[in-house]
Motif scaffolding. Structure first.
Motif, PDB file in Angstrom:
ATOM      1  N   MET A   1       0.680  -1.023   0.084  1.00  0.00           N
ATOM      2  CA  MET A   1       0.014  -0.083  -0.181  1.00  0.00           C
ATOM      3  C   MET A   1       0.855   1.195   0.001  1.00  0.00           C
ATOM      4  SD  MET A   1      -2.815   1.745   0.171  1.00  0.00           S
ATOM      5  CE  MET A   1      -3.971   0.515   0.534  1.00  0.00           C
ATOM      6  N   LEU A   2       0.782   2.265  -1.093  1.00  0.00           N
ATOM      7  CA  LEU A   2       1.539   3.493  -1.192  1.00  0.00           C
ATOM      8  C   LEU A   2       1.027   4.573  -0.377  1.00  0.00           C
ATOM      9  CD1 LEU A   2       2.370   2.990  -5.071  1.00  0.00           C
ATOM     10  CD2 LEU A   2       3.914   2.346  -3.135  1.00  0.00           C
ATOM     11  N   LEU A   3      -0.441   4.388  -0.021  1.00  0.00           N
ATOM     12  CA  LEU A   3      -0.855   5.609   0.752  1.00  0.00           C
ATOM     13  C   LEU A   3      -0.750   5.497   1.981  1.00  0.00           C
ATOM     14  CD1 LEU A   3      -3.960   6.039  -1.913  1.00  0.00           C
ATOM     15  CD2 LEU A   3      -1.674   7.250  -1.758  1.00  0.00           C
ATOM     16  N   GLU A   4      -0.826   6.665   2.734  1.00  0.00           N
ATOM     17  CA  GLU A   4      -0.550   6.564   4.216  1.00  0.00           C
ATOM     18  C   GLU A   4      -2.167   6.545   4.621  1.00  0.00           C
ATOM     19  OE1 GLU A   4       0.320   9.847   7.708  1.00  0.00           O
ATOM     20  OE2 GLU A   4       0.958  10.349   5.717  1.00  0.00           O
ATOM     21  N   LYS A   5      -2.260   5.961   5.815  1.00  0.00           N
ATOM     22  CA  LYS A   5      -3.763   6.020   6.343  1.00  0.00           C
ATOM     23  C   LYS A   5      -3.689   6.912   7.511  1.00  0.00           C
ATOM     24  CE  LYS A   5      -4.835   1.171   5.838  1.00  0.00           C
ATOM     25  NZ  LYS A   5      -5.254  -0.090   6.393  1.00  0.00           N
ATOM     26  N   LYS A   6      -4.591   7.894   7.253  1.00  0.00           N
ATOM     27  CA  LYS A   6      -4.777   9.370   8.038  1.00  0.00           C
ATOM     28  C   LYS A   6      -6.364   9.323   8.392  1.00  0.00           C
ATOM     29  CE  LYS A   6      -2.806  13.685   9.243  1.00  0.00           C
ATOM     30  NZ  LYS A   6      -2.014  14.624   8.834  1.00  0.00           N
ATOM     31  N   TYR A   7      -6.876   8.511   9.241  1.00  0.00           N
ATOM     32  CA  TYR A   7      -8.295   8.732   9.387  1.00  0.00           C
ATOM     33  C   TYR A   7      -8.683   9.689  10.123  1.00  0.00           C
ATOM     34  CZ  TYR A   7      -7.691   3.513   8.415  1.00  0.00           C
ATOM     35  OH  TYR A   7      -7.363   2.249   7.905  1.00  0.00           O
ATOM     36  N   THR A   8     -10.060  10.253   9.570  1.00  0.00           N
ATOM     37  CA  THR A   8     -10.098  11.586  10.153  1.00  0.00           C
ATOM     38  C   THR A   8     -11.734  11.494  10.412  1.00  0.00           C
ATOM     39  OG1 THR A   8     -10.659  14.009   9.930  1.00  0.00           O
ATOM     40  CG2 THR A   8     -10.563  12.682   7.991  1.00  0.00           C
ATOM     41  N   ASN A   9     -12.225  12.164  11.552  1.00  0.00           N
ATOM     42  CA  ASN A   9     -14.021  11.972  11.475  1.00  0.00           C
ATOM     43  C   ASN A   9     -14.566  13.016  10.688  1.00  0.00           C
ATOM     44  OD1 ASN A   9     -13.192  14.447  12.880  1.00  0.00           O
ATOM     45  ND2 ASN A   9     -13.989  13.771  14.870  1.00  0.00           N
ATOM     46  N   LEU A  10     -14.022  13.909   9.915  1.00  0.00           N
ATOM     47  CA  LEU A  10     -14.505  15.054   9.142  1.00  0.00           C
ATOM     48  C   LEU A  10     -15.036  14.498   7.901  1.00  0.00           C
ATOM     49  CD1 LEU A  10     -11.628  17.475   8.746  1.00  0.00           C
ATOM     50  CD2 LEU A  10     -13.604  17.671  10.117  1.00  0.00           C
ATOM     51  N   PHE A  11     -15.014  12.934   7.585  1.00  0.00           N
ATOM     52  CA  PHE A  11     -15.923  12.287   6.640  1.00  0.00           C
ATOM     53  C   PHE A  11     -17.000  11.262   7.521  1.00  0.00           C
ATOM     54  CE2 PHE A  11     -12.570  13.688   4.242  1.00  0.00           C
ATOM     55  CZ  PHE A  11     -12.848  13.770   3.079  1.00  0.00           C
ATOM     56  N   GLU A  12     -17.213  11.564   8.595  1.00  0.00           N
ATOM     57  CA  GLU A  12     -18.192  10.860   9.402  1.00  0.00           C
ATOM     58  C   GLU A  12     -19.630  10.986   8.577  1.00  0.00           C
ATOM     59  OE1 GLU A  12     -19.599   8.012  11.786  1.00  0.00           O
ATOM     60  OE2 GLU A  12     -17.484   8.504  11.328  1.00  0.00           O
ATOM     61  N   ASP A  13     -19.938  12.289   8.093  1.00  0.00           N
ATOM     62  CA  ASP A  13     -21.316  12.332   7.407  1.00  0.00           C
ATOM     63  C   ASP A  13     -21.548  11.425   6.507  1.00  0.00           C
ATOM     64  OD1 ASP A  13     -22.019  14.275   9.402  1.00  0.00           O
ATOM     65  OD2 ASP A  13     -21.836  15.960   8.206  1.00  0.00           O
ATOM     66  N   VAL A  14     -20.444  11.258   5.814  1.00  0.00           N
ATOM     67  CA  VAL A  14     -20.489  10.151   4.475  1.00  0.00           C
ATOM     68  C   VAL A  14     -20.624   8.807   5.374  1.00  0.00           C
ATOM     69  CG1 VAL A  14     -19.438   9.195   2.506  1.00  0.00           C
ATOM     70  CG2 VAL A  14     -18.836  11.731   3.079  1.00  0.00           C
ATOM     71  N   HIS A  15     -19.916   8.536   5.908  1.00  0.00           N
ATOM     72  CA  HIS A  15     -20.192   7.023   6.829  1.00  0.00           C
ATOM     73  C   HIS A  15     -21.775   6.921   7.178  1.00  0.00           C
ATOM     74  CE1 HIS A  15     -19.221   4.121  10.462  1.00  0.00           C
ATOM     75  NE2 HIS A  15     -19.494   3.627   9.144  1.00  0.00           N
ATOM     76  N   THR A  16     -22.366   7.953   7.858  1.00  0.00           N
ATOM     77  CA  THR A  16     -23.817   8.033   8.270  1.00  0.00           C
ATOM     78  C   THR A  16     -24.579   7.840   7.079  1.00  0.00           C
ATOM     79  OG1 THR A  16     -23.166   9.362  10.206  1.00  0.00           O
ATOM     80  CG2 THR A  16     -25.535   9.191   9.351  1.00  0.00           C
ATOM     81  N   HIS A  17     -24.313   8.599   6.173  1.00  0.00           N
ATOM     82  CA  HIS A  17     -25.159   8.539   4.819  1.00  0.00           C
ATOM     83  C   HIS A  17     -25.142   6.829   4.314  1.00  0.00           C
ATOM     84  CE1 HIS A  17     -26.425   9.071   0.511  1.00  0.00           C
ATOM     85  NE2 HIS A  17     -26.904  10.363   0.823  1.00  0.00           N
ATOM     86  N   VAL A  18     -23.920   6.431   4.255  1.00  0.00           N
ATOM     87  CA  VAL A  18     -23.736   5.177   3.467  1.00  0.00           C
ATOM     88  C   VAL A  18     -24.722   3.866   4.453  1.00  0.00           C
ATOM     89  CG1 VAL A  18     -22.169   3.194   3.134  1.00  0.00           C
ATOM     90  CG2 VAL A  18     -21.888   5.418   2.436  1.00  0.00           C
ATOM     91  N   LYS A  19     -24.583   4.123   5.843  1.00  0.00           N
ATOM     92  CA  LYS A  19     -25.069   3.187   6.802  1.00  0.00           C
ATOM     93  C   LYS A  19     -26.558   3.463   6.444  1.00  0.00           C
ATOM     94  CE  LYS A  19     -23.568   0.970   9.325  1.00  0.00           C
ATOM     95  NZ  LYS A  19     -22.884   0.962  10.704  1.00  0.00           N
ATOM     96  N   GLY A  20     -26.991   4.668   6.290  1.00  0.00           N
ATOM     97  CA  GLY A  20     -28.446   4.876   6.195  1.00  0.00           C
ATOM     98  C   GLY A  20     -28.915   4.331   4.936  1.00  0.00           C
TER      99      GLY A  20
ATOM    100  N   ILE B   1     -14.214  19.440   1.501  1.00  0.00           N
ATOM    101  CA  ILE B   1     -14.042  20.968   1.459  1.00  0.00           C
ATOM    102  C   ILE B   1     -13.540  21.195   3.027  1.00  0.00           C
ATOM    103  CG2 ILE B   1     -15.102  23.231   1.559  1.00  0.00           C
ATOM    104  CD1 ILE B   1     -16.575  22.296  -0.731  1.00  0.00           C
ATOM    105  N   LYS B   2     -14.410  20.712   4.077  1.00  0.00           N
ATOM    106  CA  LYS B   2     -14.124  20.871   5.385  1.00  0.00           C
ATOM    107  C   LYS B   2     -12.692  20.122   5.716  1.00  0.00           C
ATOM    108  CE  LYS B   2     -17.642  19.115   7.333  1.00  0.00           C
ATOM    109  NZ  LYS B   2     -18.652  18.639   8.332  1.00  0.00           N
ATOM    110  N   SER B   3     -12.426  19.132   5.187  1.00  0.00           N
ATOM    111  CA  SER B   3     -11.103  18.405   5.391  1.00  0.00           C
ATOM    112  C   SER B   3     -10.024  19.131   4.784  1.00  0.00           C
ATOM    113  CB  SER B   3     -11.100  17.214   4.995  1.00  0.00           C
ATOM    114  OG  SER B   3     -10.006  16.341   5.224  1.00  0.00           O
ATOM    115  N   THR B   4     -10.210  19.849   3.672  1.00  0.00           N
ATOM    116  CA  THR B   4      -9.180  20.638   3.106  1.00  0.00           C
ATOM    117  C   THR B   4      -8.953  22.025   4.012  1.00  0.00           C
ATOM    118  OG1 THR B   4     -10.042  19.721   0.673  1.00  0.00           O
ATOM    119  CG2 THR B   4      -8.565  21.927   1.188  1.00  0.00           C
ATOM    120  N   MET B   5     -10.043  22.424   4.445  1.00  0.00           N
ATOM    121  CA  MET B   5      -9.718  23.829   5.260  1.00  0.00           C
ATOM    122  C   MET B   5      -9.050  23.508   6.605  1.00  0.00           C
ATOM    123  SD  MET B   5     -13.520  25.421   4.225  1.00  0.00           S
ATOM    124  CE  MET B   5     -13.129  26.897   5.466  1.00  0.00           C
ATOM    125  N   GLN B   6      -8.959  22.224   7.074  1.00  0.00           N
ATOM    126  CA  GLN B   6      -8.463  21.758   8.261  1.00  0.00           C
ATOM    127  C   GLN B   6      -6.831  22.233   8.347  1.00  0.00           C
ATOM    128  OE1 GLN B   6      -9.813  20.880  11.450  1.00  0.00           O
ATOM    129  NE2 GLN B   6     -11.709  21.660  10.376  1.00  0.00           N
TER     130      GLN B   6
END
Length: 343
Positions: free
Chosen positions: A1-20, A338-343
């Motif tokens: 795997m070439l990409l670093e894992k840097k998990y963030t809760n800033l995409f939690e709304d997407v997770h909620t959407h997918v579970k819904g 967008i929110k993640s980029t602004m952090q």
């Protein structure tokens, strides 16, 4: 795997959407995988690989049936063939088909097949022309059958051969394949059977022409990522940039018509239209594919984000608005990026 894992809760709304969405669909399980600015920022797996009693939990190596999202690989093989001079995008398909005498082929080009503007339709077991090439848009099966056959005839290799040589082996993918349904394996999500109690994808054809492609959430996201980087992998140009650019830019012959816009089978965002599968807030130039198993691969170059959602669900229940759901999925991904980029 070439990409670093840097998990963030800033995409939690997407997770909620997918579970819904999984709940609305009645899916037995699903997954979410997001890459943003060259980092893996979200990775979630939930539920079971089927509704059977002893079904395996969905895991990182679970391969989901991707339905029409497989067209991203067929479109790539077509762009590869065009780039290498096996045919031109505006060649008439009559030059390559065995039944060239059929009147339905009149004026139809490779470009028409790639952008769903061919007008071909099967009616009463006959191939007919529903409208003139380039005059409208319709999502019909004959284009995929013709494309895969033309690619094989002109290159001497199947879509699966090209994808294996150009993508799977160079990138070291382990969970991207067309699977013989007579020999399913443990890691394959068991997509629900249809009304006739048979698997929608029941075939042993593994040349890339069949609807039996299975991919893990991670590898589907990495496939989107190499499109985002225009063919670069680990700092090296693995796939010619021109191939990716052709596949993901608008190739629709009459782009002024109020119809879906396509690259090489990808849906490409142009202007906002009520029939778009990509949300209104998602910027122009983004591209996406959605499958009948509700799997989706979305790439937003402006925000350098790739988002994959996977569900183990054949079709959708009555009352489920798939268009609203997939559009809001994209809008949510964009808002969070967008929110993640602004952090």
């Amino acid at each position: 795997m070439l990409l670093e894992k840097k998990y963030t809760n800033l995409f939690e709304d997407v997770h909620t959407h997918v579970k819904g969405s999984a709940v609305k669909l009645g899916a037995s399980g699903g997954a979410l995988f997001i890459i943003h600015h060259n980092k893996i920022v979200a990775e979630h797996y939930f539920g079971k690989q089927s509704n059977t009693v002893h079904a395996r939990n969905v895991k990182a190596d679970t391969q989901f049936h991707i339905a029409s999202v497989r067209k991203a690989y067929i479109g790539f093989a077509a762009a590869y063939a065009i780039y290498n001079g096996f045919f031109s995008i505006d060649d008439p398909i009559r030059s390559f088909v065995d039944d060239a005498h059929l009147s339905a082929y009149e004026g139809v080009t490779i470009r028409n097949l790639l952008t769903h503007t061919h007008g071909l339709k099967i009616e009463n077991d006959k191939l007919i022309s529903e409208y003139g090439p380039g005059e409208s848009w319709a999502y019909r099966g004959p284009s995929i059958e013709l494309l895969t056959a033309i690619i094989k005839k002109t290159t001497g290799r199947s879509v699966a051969d090209i994808v294996k040589e150009q993508v799977i082996e160079p990138l070291g993918f382990q969970s991207t394949e067309w699977i013989k349904m007579s020999r399913p394996h443990l890691k394959t999500a068991n997509t629900l059977r249809d009304a006739n109690n048979i698997f929608w994808t029941e075939t042993d054809v593994v040349d890339g022409s069949g609807m039996n492609m299975y991919v893990s959430a991670q590898e589907l996201a990495l496939w989107g990522y190499i499109h985002l980087t225009e063919g670069k992998w680990g700092g090296k140009q693995i796939i010619p940039r021109e191939v990716i650019q052709m596949a993901t830019s608008i190739q629709t012959p009459n782009p002024t018509l109020p119809i879906h816009k396509n690259g090489c089978l990808w849906f490409v965002k142009d202007t906002n239209q009520p029939f778009n599968q990509i949300g209104d807030t998602v910027p122009k130039g983004s591209y996406q594919l959605l499958g009948y198993t509700n799997v989706a691969l979305l790439v937003i170059p402006e925000e350098k984000v790739v988002a994959v959602r996977m569900f183990n669900r054949y079709g959708s229940p009555d009352g489920y608005d798939y268009l609203e759901d997939i559009r809001s999925f994209g809008d949510t991904v964009y808002k969070c990026s967008i929110k993640s980029t602004m952090q």
